[in-house]
Design a protein around this motif. Sequence first.
Motif, PDB file in Angstrom:
ATOM      1  N   SER A  94       0.825  -1.210   0.000  1.00 12.36           N
ATOM      2  CA  SER A  94       0.000   0.000   0.000  1.00 12.36           C
ATOM      3  C   SER A  94       0.858   1.257   0.000  1.00 12.36           C
ATOM      4  O   SER A  94       1.927   1.297   0.627  1.00 12.36           O
ATOM      5  CB  SER A  94      -0.969  -0.004   1.187  1.00 12.36           C
ATOM      6  OG  SER A  94      -0.314   0.278   2.375  1.00 12.36           O
TER       7      SER A  94
ATOM      8  N   PHE B 285       0.580   5.375   0.623  1.00 12.28           N
ATOM      9  CA  PHE B 285      -0.141   6.582   0.999  1.00 12.28           C
ATOM     10  C   PHE B 285       0.627   7.748   0.380  1.00 12.28           C
ATOM     11  O   PHE B 285       1.827   7.917   0.640  1.00 12.28           O
ATOM     12  CB  PHE B 285      -0.217   6.745   2.528  1.00 12.28           C
ATOM     13  CG  PHE B 285      -0.589   8.148   2.946  1.00 12.28           C
ATOM     14  CD1 PHE B 285      -1.898   8.578   2.844  1.00 12.28           C
ATOM     15  CD2 PHE B 285       0.366   9.042   3.399  1.00 12.28           C
ATOM     16  CE1 PHE B 285      -2.240   9.874   3.200  1.00 12.28           C
ATOM     17  CE2 PHE B 285       0.030  10.336   3.763  1.00 12.28           C
ATOM     18  CZ  PHE B 285      -1.277  10.757   3.656  1.00 12.28           C
TER      19      PHE B 285
ATOM     20  N   GLU C 107       3.971  14.118   0.981  1.00 13.10           N
ATOM     21  CA  GLU C 107       4.105  13.070   1.998  1.00 13.10           C
ATOM     22  C   GLU C 107       3.919  11.713   1.336  1.00 13.10           C
ATOM     23  O   GLU C 107       3.061  11.569   0.460  1.00 13.10           O
ATOM     24  CB  GLU C 107       3.040  13.266   3.078  1.00 13.10           C
ATOM     25  CG  GLU C 107       3.512  12.870   4.470  1.00 13.10           C
ATOM     26  CD  GLU C 107       2.514  13.261   5.538  1.00 13.10           C
ATOM     27  OE1 GLU C 107       1.728  12.389   5.915  1.00 13.10           O
ATOM     28  OE2 GLU C 107       2.512  14.429   5.972  1.00 13.10           O
ATOM     29  N   ILE C 108       4.706  10.750   1.766  1.00 16.17           N
ATOM     30  CA  ILE C 108       4.542   9.395   1.199  1.00 16.17           C
ATOM     31  C   ILE C 108       4.884   8.372   2.261  1.00 16.17           C
ATOM     32  O   ILE C 108       5.789   8.584   3.075  1.00 16.17           O
ATOM     33  CB  ILE C 108       5.406   9.201  -0.075  1.00 16.17           C
ATOM     34  CG1 ILE C 108       5.127   7.840  -0.722  1.00 16.17           C
ATOM     35  CG2 ILE C 108       6.893   9.388   0.203  1.00 16.17           C
ATOM     36  CD1 ILE C 108       5.557   7.733  -2.169  1.00 16.17           C
ATOM     37  N   SER C 109       4.120   7.315   2.267  1.00 18.80           N
ATOM     38  CA  SER C 109       4.378   6.222   3.197  1.00 18.80           C
ATOM     39  C   SER C 109       4.085   4.910   2.491  1.00 18.80           C
ATOM     40  O   SER C 109       3.032   4.765   1.869  1.00 18.80           O
ATOM     41  CB  SER C 109       3.487   6.394   4.424  1.00 18.80           C
ATOM     42  OG  SER C 109       3.961   5.584   5.451  1.00 18.80           O
TER      43      SER C 109
ATOM     44  N   GLN D 194       3.748   0.789   2.713  1.00 13.00           N
ATOM     45  CA  GLN D 194       3.671  -0.409   3.563  1.00 13.00           C
ATOM     46  C   GLN D 194       3.833  -1.635   2.681  1.00 13.00           C
ATOM     47  O   GLN D 194       2.956  -1.961   1.891  1.00 13.00           O
ATOM     48  CB  GLN D 194       2.348  -0.456   4.305  1.00 13.00           C
ATOM     49  CG  GLN D 194       2.274  -1.642   5.258  1.00 13.00           C
ATOM     50  CD  GLN D 194       1.082  -1.567   6.151  1.00 13.00           C
ATOM     51  OE1 GLN D 194       1.081  -0.885   7.163  1.00 13.00           O
ATOM     52  NE2 GLN D 194       0.032  -2.254   5.758  1.00 13.00           N
TER      53      GLN D 194
ATOM     54  N   ARG E 156      13.045  -0.295   3.404  1.00 17.03           N
ATOM     55  CA  ARG E 156      12.791   0.803   2.461  1.00 17.03           C
ATOM     56  C   ARG E 156      13.901   1.854   2.494  1.00 17.03           C
ATOM     57  O   ARG E 156      13.740   2.964   2.906  1.00 17.03           O
ATOM     58  CB  ARG E 156      11.438   1.452   2.697  1.00 17.03           C
ATOM     59  CG  ARG E 156      10.330   0.414   2.743  1.00 17.03           C
ATOM     60  CD  ARG E 156       8.988   0.960   2.996  1.00 17.03           C
ATOM     61  NE  ARG E 156       8.816   1.700   4.201  1.00 17.03           N
ATOM     62  CZ  ARG E 156       8.806   1.204   5.431  1.00 17.03           C
ATOM     63  NH1 ARG E 156       9.011  -0.078   5.602  1.00 17.03           N
ATOM     64  NH2 ARG E 156       8.618   1.966   6.478  1.00 17.03           N
TER      65      ARG E 156
ATOM     66  N   SER F 262       8.056   7.401  10.634  1.00 15.86           N
ATOM     67  CA  SER F 262       7.367   7.459   9.330  1.00 15.86           C
ATOM     68  C   SER F 262       5.962   8.042   9.534  1.00 15.86           C
ATOM     69  O   SER F 262       5.396   7.939  10.628  1.00 15.86           O
ATOM     70  CB  SER F 262       7.278   6.055   8.724  1.00 15.86           C
ATOM     71  OG  SER F 262       6.100   5.410   9.134  1.00 15.86           O
ATOM     72  N   PRO F 263       5.389   8.673   8.509  1.00 16.54           N
ATOM     73  CA  PRO F 263       4.067   9.281   8.676  1.00 16.54           C
ATOM     74  C   PRO F 263       3.000   8.309   9.179  1.00 16.54           C
ATOM     75  O   PRO F 263       2.195   8.645  10.026  1.00 16.54           O
ATOM     76  CB  PRO F 263       3.716   9.773   7.262  1.00 16.54           C
ATOM     77  CG  PRO F 263       5.016   9.911   6.565  1.00 16.54           C
ATOM     78  CD  PRO F 263       5.949   8.918   7.165  1.00 16.54           C
ATOM     79  N   ARG F 264       3.029   7.085   8.662  1.00 13.99           N
ATOM     80  CA  ARG F 264       2.039   6.077   9.096  1.00 13.99           C
ATOM     81  C   ARG F 264       2.191   5.776  10.574  1.00 13.99           C
ATOM     82  O   ARG F 264       1.213   5.678  11.311  1.00 13.99           O
ATOM     83  CB  ARG F 264       2.247   4.768   8.325  1.00 13.99           C
ATOM     84  CG  ARG F 264       1.504   4.677   7.042  1.00 13.99           C
ATOM     85  CD  ARG F 264       1.831   3.374   6.379  1.00 13.99           C
ATOM     86  NE  ARG F 264       0.939   2.336   6.851  1.00 13.99           N
ATOM     87  CZ  ARG F 264      -0.172   1.987   6.213  1.00 13.99           C
ATOM     88  NH1 ARG F 264      -0.497   2.598   5.097  1.00 13.99           N
ATOM     89  NH2 ARG F 264      -0.938   1.043   6.654  1.00 13.99           N
TER      90      ARG F 264
ATOM     91  N   ARG G 121       1.039   8.711  12.760  1.00 14.60           N
ATOM     92  CA  ARG G 121      -0.422   8.762  12.881  1.00 14.60           C
ATOM     93  C   ARG G 121      -0.934   7.674  13.836  1.00 14.60           C
ATOM     94  O   ARG G 121      -1.803   7.928  14.672  1.00 14.60           O
ATOM     95  CB  ARG G 121      -1.068   8.577  11.496  1.00 14.60           C
ATOM     96  CG  ARG G 121      -1.324   9.890  10.768  1.00 14.60           C
ATOM     97  CD  ARG G 121      -2.325   9.686   9.660  1.00 14.60           C
ATOM     98  NE  ARG G 121      -1.868   8.677   8.713  1.00 14.60           N
ATOM     99  CZ  ARG G 121      -1.043   8.925   7.701  1.00 14.60           C
ATOM    100  NH1 ARG G 121      -0.597  10.144   7.515  1.00 14.60           N
ATOM    101  NH2 ARG G 121      -0.665   7.978   6.881  1.00 14.60           N
TER     102      ARG G 121
ATOM    103  N   GLU H 203       7.842  -2.061  13.002  1.00 13.05           N
ATOM    104  CA  GLU H 203       7.514  -1.823  11.590  1.00 13.05           C
ATOM    105  C   GLU H 203       6.051  -2.167  11.322  1.00 13.05           C
ATOM    106  O   GLU H 203       5.378  -1.505  10.543  1.00 13.05           O
ATOM    107  CB  GLU H 203       8.395  -2.676  10.675  1.00 13.05           C
ATOM    108  CG  GLU H 203       9.813  -2.172  10.451  1.00 13.05           C
ATOM    109  CD  GLU H 203       9.911  -1.083   9.394  1.00 13.05           C
ATOM    110  OE1 GLU H 203       8.869  -0.527   9.005  1.00 13.05           O
ATOM    111  OE2 GLU H 203      11.034  -0.774   8.991  1.00 13.05           O
TER     112      GLU H 203
END
Lengths: 361, 128
Positions: free
Chosen positions: A304, A306, A317-319, A321, A361, B20-22, B25, B55
């Motif tokens: 995924s 984002f 912004e990027i994430s 998974q 990553r 990380s942004p995820r 949040r 992770e």
Amino acid sequence: MKRTVDVSFPVGPVHPCWKEPARVKCETRGEYVLRAEVELGYMKKGIERIMKGRPWQEVMFLAERVCGICSVVHNMVFIETMEKISGIAPAERAAYLRVVANELDRIQSHLLANFSYCYTIEHETLGMYLLDLREKVMDLLEKLTGARVNKAYMVPGGVRFDIGEETRHAILGSIPRIREETKRYRGMFSGGPMIGLRSKGVGILSREDAGRCHAVGPTARASGIAVDCRQRHPTYMKLGFSPVVRDEGDNFARVMVRFDEAIQSLSLVQQCLERLPEGPVLAGGICRAGETVHRGEAPRGELSYFVKTDEYGRIAEISIQTPSIMNIEAAAHYMMTGAVSLADVTSIFISADPCIACTER
Amino acid sequence: MMDVLYEKDLRPLKLHILESPRHRRTIREIGRRLGVEPGWLIRWAMAHFDMQLLENLPARFEQGLAHQGADDPLASAIGAELFTVYLPFFTTEEMNAALEQARERLGRGEGMEAVVKDTLRVLGRGFA
């Protein structure tokens, strides 16, 4: 690590069976593995941070550099995310060509994963057969996209180049032989008594545990969870796709799911090339500001992205998974826990098809 | 003096993962539910979780939210399964004890909202 053990046994970071560096620390009592934990940090790229602030045209190339083995799907999911943000629909012919590239990539990734497993359990002959077959698939990918590893084949609205009639016939002509060989190697794997001893009943991941750690891809499907993002993908829906699922949840099941999926992918490639519609391979469109989460099915499972873009098409912004994050956790915290022999740790880890480049990553 | 080869201080790398942004949040959302400052939560998670679990924190959180049962509203509101099975912040014993106390208070006629808030606050004290 808790101090209630005989030996805290480290496997890696450099190990003959590992394709990439990672360290698995196992708490053991005799040969019995009580628990395991993973140490990463040997190949952190910080690619999300590199992507931030750059235009999508650059990030498109960076995305497929997250992983060299499944680069096509990183390219595909990033581009589909950009299309979702911007309301761009790919040209119909291009949508089919994307599936062809993605499925050829899945086949080579699955064959490489199964090679690694065979190599780990010391069945090098079958491993080498699989590597040889993988080369034939890599040749087809090169014919289609012009490159072997980083292809940058997909762009918003379509793909970069059309497929010629000669290439289409070459790929279609190769499919029966690749299918026949894959079936033969699948038979060698499923019928091999020594392979069975090292694989059946080893590294069991129950359906409940797979759910808890959000296992994805062949790892989840080998534990009876019918989860596959391709079921919701518009082009795959036209092809009547349904996922391959097994219930055993052991090393054997995970490898067999990959064999079966490789055979299934060949059928998908064949269907796409036979039903390839006429028309352009690039539809117009402008990448706009917005944010969204988009999921695609990588060879290892759900991937995924984002992405948040600004009005200039830069990535604010990027994430990412990646599926290996979930699958390695499943391997370390569930499959290895209770393994009756420390010697099985390597094969259990490899059976989950771990990709450290994706994870870090 | 001899140092053990490869035994590194993993804290900077663990912090990288949680930046990380995820993850940011997710940590913010967990902190909000438990009434804990994200900084305390990060510190606790770095000390108790290995890198792979860190992770996988956002994925586990999403999975936990998606599988919250509707048959026990109190357990769902407190996140009995979410914070033990999916995100192992508490042991099952700790959570069961907290749930027991919460049920007693509900039995005495106290409001659901206040009981849930207090229970989470008591549980959250463990992070400080």
